[in-house]
Design an enzyme around this catalytic site. Sequence first.
Site, short mmCIF file in Angstrom:
data_model
loop_
_atom_site.label_atom_id
_atom_site.label_comp_id
_atom_site.label_asym_id
_atom_site.label_seq_id
_atom_site.Cartn_x
_atom_site.Cartn_y
_atom_site.Cartn_z
CD GLU A 102 10.33 2.59 104.26
OE1 GLU A 102 10.26 3.18 103.10
OE2 GLU A 102 9.51 2.45 105.20
NE ARG A 154 9.37 5.71 106.94
CZ ARG A 154 8.55 5.50 106.26
NH1 ARG A 154 7.84 4.40 105.78
NH2 ARG A 154 8.25 6.86 105.51
CE LYS A 201 1.21 8.29 92.15
NZ LYS A 201 2.16 7.44 92.68
#
Length: 611
Positions: free
Chosen positions: A358, A386, A275
């Site tokens: 979540e 969610r 990354k």
Amino acid sequence: MVYLDKIKTPEDIRDMTPEELTALCAEMRGFLVESVSRGGGHLASNLGAVELTVAIHRVYDTAVDRLVFDVGHQCYPHKLLTGRMEGFADFRELGGMSGFPKPAESVHDAFVAGHASNSVSVALGMARARTALGADYDVVAVIGDGALSGGLAFEGLSDAGHSGEPLVVILNDNGMSIGRNVGGVADMLSRMRTKPEYARFKRWYRSVVGPGLYGFTHKVKRWIKDRVIPDNVFDDLGFDYMGPMDGHDIEKVERALRWAREQKKPCLVHVITQKGRGYVPAERSPELFHGIGAFDPDSGVPLRSGEDFSAVFGRCLTELAGEDERVTAITAAMADGTGLAEFRRAYPKRFFDVGIAEEHACAMAGGMASQGLIPVFAVYSTFLQRSYDMLIHDISLMGLHAVFGVDRAGIVGKDGQTHQGSFDVAYLTSVPGMTVFAPSSFAELRSMLRRAVLEETGPVAVRYPRGGEGAYRDDHGDEAVSVLRAGTDVTVVSYGIGINDALYAAELLSKQGISAEVLKINRLAPLDITAAAASVRKTGRLIAAEDVCRSGSIGEKLLAALAEEGVSLSGARLLDLGEGILPNGAPEALRHQTGLDGEGIARAVTELIHG
């Protein structure tokens, strides 16, 4: 740029030499750094996906084949290779190119993306549609290792692996989601990175024995596999697994993708990427450059700084944890984004990062609360969607005292339709027993959070916007509704950061001889209509301004409650986001477009009064 300027379609890269591809990737990285530095965006994830994206486009024709991104924040290289280089001039601005995949924008974008963990499920749906309709195209899903911490990812993998449908899942493994990955999945992938020899052995073994004998010797293969790489869950789920391999080696990744495509069955290609690759500031601080505002491309230093609601929330929660040892903090891979970095340092044993999960975070909060802790789940409004079932089933039904710090509520801005916090008022106020506070200033956030954590009972949500406070800096957190300005001609109701526009509208109206009474709703649920009823009985008119969807809005609730109370109105207007689907753009531009800025509210009042 020698190569990038010439790329109009993916076909333009298919005859390039390895040396030319290396130079192209360097140009792409330089272009992305320069473009994102001007107005912000997701940088580190895109820098890490450059070679992988090039390899994908050398193997697949995304105008026909379906390429499904998980989250989609890493799609910038894909957009560069599919003829959208010019779109980066105003991307993420109002009317400009989206920072996420968007089928309405290009035939090369197969599916809207913005939330994590759904890509395998979507890809399997496309593969099954292909089979049912007798179509001819390949299906590829690109999912990051961070997204694997979401349960939906494994629901999709479980079904896809045993479906028999030809599809390829590319696991882009950089050891991070937004911050460093945590949990068992991250540990498993870490171990797998050390065992690339298994995939090579499996390919050789199948070629030697042939398909018939291969089936009879499955137990032998499993015996060998368990001794070479005992933790390969993907094989157990029914995938042909290949990897892990260097995701920055275009030739190697391309070869693996061609092999996977030829298998005509569920395959998973595991690539390792870095990354932030190629830009030193992003390599050193990938979390900072995951989603960043404008910055100096030479130094990597952000151009804007200052206090925001997230930072105030995190600092206040840390203080509350010092006062009561029952207070715990939960995040779903968003410790820095939600302001919890300080809490994590101060109280590491009371800080829980569950990964991109979540639903699990919400259910876990219920378990914590049932045993005497005070869990505080800090989460973006758009991601808390969610957890709606858990809010009711695992929190509300037992009246558990769990607190939700609902960040990025209302208009968020440049991340666009998948990230706007348009729906939390509707779904939070529908949860039985839920108390919902809406601070408009830093001072109110502090007082309301203290009340939510240490004084309230049952489920409590404190919703606050992205960014900093406006001209309103007062604290009316102990009131359900506040009359901020008296008036006689119209009642203007708002809450949160929108109260600044309501007050500005009242100033504009006063110059036209119109007296507006401004009411600020501090507690959205349970909703107290006493002040609103008294005001409307005096003014006869109501304007409700809120940056959320119409259905389930406070304006709707007020009109219904006033009707039940027999309060008559000579006129009313609801100013909101309609269906709640809002494009990318700066928040101020979106507020202007939707008529929620001061001028828009004043104009609506004038039209209401004068017709």
